[in-house]
Motif scaffolding. Structure first.
Motif, PDB file in Angstrom:
ATOM      1  N   THR A 175     -37.280   8.116  18.932  1.00  0.00           N
ATOM      2  CA  THR A 175     -35.991   7.987  18.255  1.00  0.00           C
ATOM      3  C   THR A 175     -36.083   7.036  17.069  1.00  0.00           C
ATOM      4  O   THR A 175     -35.616   7.349  15.961  1.00  0.00           O
ATOM      5  CB  THR A 175     -34.914   7.476  19.232  1.00  0.00           C
ATOM      6  OG1 THR A 175     -34.745   8.429  20.287  1.00  0.00           O
ATOM      7  CG2 THR A 175     -33.582   7.288  18.524  1.00  0.00           C
ATOM      8  N   LEU A 176     -36.665   5.854  17.286  1.00  0.00           N
ATOM      9  CA  LEU A 176     -36.763   4.856  16.220  1.00  0.00           C
ATOM     10  C   LEU A 176     -37.557   5.383  15.036  1.00  0.00           C
ATOM     11  O   LEU A 176     -37.150   5.233  13.875  1.00  0.00           O
ATOM     12  CB  LEU A 176     -37.404   3.583  16.762  1.00  0.00           C
ATOM     13  CG  LEU A 176     -37.652   2.463  15.743  1.00  0.00           C
ATOM     14  CD1 LEU A 176     -36.348   2.001  15.113  1.00  0.00           C
ATOM     15  CD2 LEU A 176     -38.385   1.291  16.399  1.00  0.00           C
ATOM     16  N   THR A 177     -38.690   5.998  15.300  1.00  0.00           N
ATOM     17  CA  THR A 177     -39.537   6.473  14.204  1.00  0.00           C
ATOM     18  C   THR A 177     -38.934   7.684  13.501  1.00  0.00           C
ATOM     19  O   THR A 177     -39.138   7.874  12.298  1.00  0.00           O
ATOM     20  CB  THR A 177     -40.944   6.812  14.717  1.00  0.00           C
ATOM     21  OG1 THR A 177     -40.856   7.701  15.850  1.00  0.00           O
ATOM     22  CG2 THR A 177     -41.673   5.546  15.150  1.00  0.00           C
ATOM     23  N   ALA A 178     -38.181   8.509  14.237  1.00  0.00           N
ATOM     24  CA  ALA A 178     -37.473   9.625  13.597  1.00  0.00           C
ATOM     25  C   ALA A 178     -36.428   9.086  12.633  1.00  0.00           C
ATOM     26  O   ALA A 178     -36.267   9.589  11.509  1.00  0.00           O
ATOM     27  CB  ALA A 178     -36.833  10.519  14.653  1.00  0.00           C
ATOM     28  N   ILE A 179     -35.708   8.060  13.050  1.00  0.00           N
ATOM     29  CA  ILE A 179     -34.690   7.446  12.185  1.00  0.00           C
ATOM     30  C   ILE A 179     -35.346   6.806  10.965  1.00  0.00           C
ATOM     31  O   ILE A 179     -34.848   6.940   9.835  1.00  0.00           O
ATOM     32  CB  ILE A 179     -33.877   6.405  12.984  1.00  0.00           C
ATOM     33  CG1 ILE A 179     -33.009   7.115  14.030  1.00  0.00           C
ATOM     34  CG2 ILE A 179     -33.008   5.565  12.047  1.00  0.00           C
ATOM     35  CD1 ILE A 179     -32.298   6.167  14.978  1.00  0.00           C
ATOM     36  N   LEU A 180     -36.456   6.103  11.185  1.00  0.00           N
ATOM     37  CA  LEU A 180     -37.171   5.484  10.060  1.00  0.00           C
ATOM     38  C   LEU A 180     -37.640   6.544   9.071  1.00  0.00           C
ATOM     39  O   LEU A 180     -37.529   6.370   7.850  1.00  0.00           O
ATOM     40  CB  LEU A 180     -38.360   4.675  10.575  1.00  0.00           C
ATOM     41  CG  LEU A 180     -38.053   3.355  11.272  1.00  0.00           C
ATOM     42  CD1 LEU A 180     -39.329   2.740  11.827  1.00  0.00           C
ATOM     43  CD2 LEU A 180     -37.367   2.388  10.317  1.00  0.00           C
ATOM     44  N   VAL A 215     -36.098  -1.542  22.311  1.00  0.00           N
ATOM     45  CA  VAL A 215     -36.115  -0.635  21.157  1.00  0.00           C
ATOM     46  C   VAL A 215     -34.775   0.089  21.013  1.00  0.00           C
ATOM     47  O   VAL A 215     -34.258   0.250  19.901  1.00  0.00           O
ATOM     48  CB  VAL A 215     -37.275   0.381  21.280  1.00  0.00           C
ATOM     49  CG1 VAL A 215     -37.214   1.411  20.157  1.00  0.00           C
ATOM     50  CG2 VAL A 215     -38.611  -0.335  21.250  1.00  0.00           C
ATOM     51  N   SER A 216     -34.207   0.524  22.144  1.00  0.00           N
ATOM     52  CA  SER A 216     -32.910   1.214  22.094  1.00  0.00           C
ATOM     53  C   SER A 216     -31.834   0.288  21.535  1.00  0.00           C
ATOM     54  O   SER A 216     -30.989   0.709  20.733  1.00  0.00           O
ATOM     55  CB  SER A 216     -32.511   1.694  23.494  1.00  0.00           C
ATOM     56  OG  SER A 216     -33.434   2.657  23.977  1.00  0.00           O
ATOM     57  N   GLY A 217     -31.862  -0.978  21.966  1.00  0.00           N
ATOM     58  CA  GLY A 217     -30.908  -1.940  21.430  1.00  0.00           C
ATOM     59  C   GLY A 217     -31.120  -2.190  19.950  1.00  0.00           C
ATOM     60  O   GLY A 217     -30.156  -2.303  19.176  1.00  0.00           O
ATOM     61  N   LEU A 218     -32.395  -2.250  19.547  1.00  0.00           N
ATOM     62  CA  LEU A 218     -32.723  -2.446  18.136  1.00  0.00           C
ATOM     63  C   LEU A 218     -32.199  -1.294  17.288  1.00  0.00           C
ATOM     64  O   LEU A 218     -31.698  -1.506  16.171  1.00  0.00           O
ATOM     65  CB  LEU A 218     -34.242  -2.578  17.974  1.00  0.00           C
ATOM     66  CG  LEU A 218     -34.778  -2.808  16.554  1.00  0.00           C
ATOM     67  CD1 LEU A 218     -34.248  -4.130  16.006  1.00  0.00           C
ATOM     68  CD2 LEU A 218     -36.303  -2.798  16.559  1.00  0.00           C
ATOM     69  N   ILE A 219     -32.286  -0.089  17.808  1.00  0.00           N
ATOM     70  CA  ILE A 219     -31.786   1.088  17.094  1.00  0.00           C
ATOM     71  C   ILE A 219     -30.289   0.957  16.836  1.00  0.00           C
ATOM     72  O   ILE A 219     -29.796   1.228  15.733  1.00  0.00           O
ATOM     73  CB  ILE A 219     -32.080   2.373  17.891  1.00  0.00           C
ATOM     74  CG1 ILE A 219     -33.584   2.654  17.906  1.00  0.00           C
ATOM     75  CG2 ILE A 219     -31.323   3.567  17.307  1.00  0.00           C
ATOM     76  CD1 ILE A 219     -33.990   3.765  18.853  1.00  0.00           C
ATOM     77  N   LEU A 220     -29.562   0.527  17.859  1.00  0.00           N
ATOM     78  CA  LEU A 220     -28.110   0.379  17.702  1.00  0.00           C
ATOM     79  C   LEU A 220     -27.764  -0.721  16.707  1.00  0.00           C
ATOM     80  O   LEU A 220     -26.818  -0.589  15.921  1.00  0.00           O
ATOM     81  CB  LEU A 220     -27.477   0.070  19.062  1.00  0.00           C
ATOM     82  CG  LEU A 220     -27.502   1.216  20.090  1.00  0.00           C
ATOM     83  CD1 LEU A 220     -26.942   0.749  21.417  1.00  0.00           C
ATOM     84  CD2 LEU A 220     -26.725   2.417  19.575  1.00  0.00           C
ATOM     85  N   ILE A 232     -32.240  11.231  19.769  1.00  0.00           N
ATOM     86  CA  ILE A 232     -33.101  12.397  19.535  1.00  0.00           C
ATOM     87  C   ILE A 232     -34.391  12.363  20.346  1.00  0.00           C
ATOM     88  O   ILE A 232     -34.959  13.397  20.684  1.00  0.00           O
ATOM     89  CB  ILE A 232     -33.420  12.519  18.019  1.00  0.00           C
ATOM     90  CG1 ILE A 232     -34.016  13.891  17.718  1.00  0.00           C
ATOM     91  CG2 ILE A 232     -34.345  11.394  17.558  1.00  0.00           C
ATOM     92  CD1 ILE A 232     -34.180  14.160  16.225  1.00  0.00           C
ATOM     93  N   GLY A 233     -34.872  11.175  20.700  1.00  0.00           N
ATOM     94  CA  GLY A 233     -36.128  11.081  21.437  1.00  0.00           C
ATOM     95  C   GLY A 233     -35.980  11.131  22.944  1.00  0.00           C
ATOM     96  O   GLY A 233     -36.964  11.350  23.663  1.00  0.00           O
ATOM     97  N   ASP A 234     -34.769  10.958  23.463  1.00  0.00           N
ATOM     98  CA  ASP A 234     -34.558  10.898  24.911  1.00  0.00           C
ATOM     99  C   ASP A 234     -35.049  12.139  25.661  1.00  0.00           C
ATOM    100  O   ASP A 234     -35.646  12.015  26.736  1.00  0.00           O
ATOM    101  CB  ASP A 234     -33.073  10.665  25.216  1.00  0.00           C
ATOM    102  CG  ASP A 234     -32.627   9.262  24.835  1.00  0.00           C
ATOM    103  OD1 ASP A 234     -33.469   8.484  24.323  1.00  0.00           O
ATOM    104  OD2 ASP A 234     -31.439   8.932  25.032  1.00  0.00           O
ATOM    105  N   PRO A 235     -34.802  13.356  25.134  1.00  0.00           N
ATOM    106  CA  PRO A 235     -35.245  14.545  25.877  1.00  0.00           C
ATOM    107  C   PRO A 235     -36.759  14.671  26.019  1.00  0.00           C
ATOM    108  O   PRO A 235     -37.225  15.535  26.766  1.00  0.00           O
ATOM    109  CB  PRO A 235     -34.683  15.704  25.033  1.00  0.00           C
ATOM    110  CG  PRO A 235     -33.569  15.111  24.253  1.00  0.00           C
ATOM    111  CD  PRO A 235     -34.004  13.725  23.946  1.00  0.00           C
ATOM    112  N   PHE A 236     -37.533  13.831  25.323  1.00  0.00           N
ATOM    113  CA  PHE A 236     -38.988  13.960  25.387  1.00  0.00           C
ATOM    114  C   PHE A 236     -39.630  13.041  26.419  1.00  0.00           C
ATOM    115  O   PHE A 236     -40.812  13.197  26.722  1.00  0.00           O
ATOM    116  CB  PHE A 236     -39.602  13.659  24.009  1.00  0.00           C
ATOM    117  CG  PHE A 236     -39.299  14.690  22.966  1.00  0.00           C
ATOM    118  CD1 PHE A 236     -40.013  15.877  22.906  1.00  0.00           C
ATOM    119  CD2 PHE A 236     -38.290  14.486  22.047  1.00  0.00           C
ATOM    120  CE1 PHE A 236     -39.731  16.837  21.950  1.00  0.00           C
ATOM    121  CE2 PHE A 236     -37.992  15.433  21.083  1.00  0.00           C
ATOM    122  CZ  PHE A 236     -38.718  16.619  21.038  1.00  0.00           C
TER     123      PHE A 236
END
Length: 320
Positions: free
Chosen positions: A78-83, A135-140, A244-248
């Motif tokens: 998720t993080l890298t997709a957003i980046l 990482v999830s918190g960092l994304i938010l 977006i990364g959760d389903p993987f």
């Protein structure tokens, strides 16, 4: 009489073929139309690519032993997709800088995971689960729930669209990637040492293998591969969201188990993961075609994982 044995990777491929043929009998299946069947087969393989590449890092971590597992994979994707989405912002010239950035970020997260496991003796499950939360918190914090950016045209062209004889670029990327993974696991010192520490870390250490460095490097590589997966996923979908990364995450672990990599160790390790990714993607596709709810899909995938592990759990001799 000699017993006939089938390697887990081959069994997974055969299962995928059977499932695909059975899908032709569904109301929305391809029926007897070979052109439609070929198109569906190509599309299923294309969708398997992203899970297969993300699961590559999981493969290495699991082979390293000591109950190794990387539960931060989904968050890293998720993080890298957003980046990627933010850095590229629709510009072709920003694609390579974005790719470099996500590999570095993913690698750094994996490095922290490896250091926690190797130096602090934190259980891999606990360490990577905690990192997933961080990482999830960092994304938010970074996105505040909103992501702005765009995918570059060249990414869509090279990843999502056909580039050679009707074959999508993602599949060609996977073929090259699989060859590199085979070389890494089967033909390098790293690969030999990886199986050694996975079998017995004490013996490996007494043999002169730098176990700590191997563990840290393996988790770092897992993070980089998750980062590469995030880059490719957003290039395929063209959009991104904060989950977006959760389903993987679960399928990346299941693909390793279904393909038999967790148990076979040695020849064909990553090819087993590829076959597992194909099986899981095909099952998901079939359930979607049958309009099954998400809850049922999760139950079926979990049951598939348990059945495959129970079958191959009797073949632990492969690992020796």
């Amino acid at each position: 009489m000699k017993r006939l044995t089938i390697s887990p990777p081959l069994a997974a491929v055969l299962l995928a073929i059977v499932l695909f043929l059975l899908s032709g009998f569904l109301p929305n299946g391809f029926g007897g139309n070979l052109d439609v069947a070929a198109a569906q087969a190509v599309n299923i393989v294309r969708l398997s690519v992203f899970l297969g590449i993300i699961a590559a890092g999981q493969t290495l971590v699991i082979i390293s032993g000591n109950e190794g597992i990387d539960l931060s994979t989904g968050a890293v994707v998720t993080l890298t997709a957003i980046l990627t989405y933010t850095i590229v912002n629709g510009r072709n010239e920003q694609v390579l800088p974005a790719l470099l950035a996500v590999l570095i970020v993913g690698g750094m997260i994996g490095l922290i995971n490896g250091a926690g496991v190797a130096f602090l003796n934190i259980a891999p499950l606990v360490m990577t689960l905690g990192m997933a939360g961080v990482v999830s918190g960092l994304i938010l914090v970074i996105t505040q729930g909103n992501v702005s950016g765009a995918v570059a045209p060249i990414m869509t062209q090279l990843i999502a669209r056909p580039v050679f004889q009707g074959i999508p670029g993602a599949i060609l990327i996977w073929i090259v990637f699989a060859a590199l993974m085979w070389l890494l696991i089967e033909r390098t010192t790293y690969g030999r040492h990886l199986f050694a520490i996975g079998t017995n870390r004490t013996t490996a250490r007494l043999s002169g293998i730098r176990v700590t460095a191997m563990v840290i490097g393996t988790y770092a590589l897992s993070g980089m591969l998750a980062g590469l997966g995030g880059f490719l996923v957003v290039g395929n979908t063209g959009v991104v969201h904060i989950r977006i990364g959760d389903p993987f995450l679960f399928p990346s672990i299941a693909a390793v188990a279904v393909g038999g990599t967790l148990l076979t160790g040695g020849k064909g390790s990553y090819f087993g993961t590829m076959a597992g990714a194909l099986v899981l993607t095909l099952i998901t596709s079939l359930l979607t075609t049958m309009q099954m709810p998400e809850s049922v899909r999760r139950m079926v995938l979990g049951a598939t994982l348990l059945v495959m592990i129970s079958i191959y759990g009797r073949q632990r001799g492969f690992r020796q």
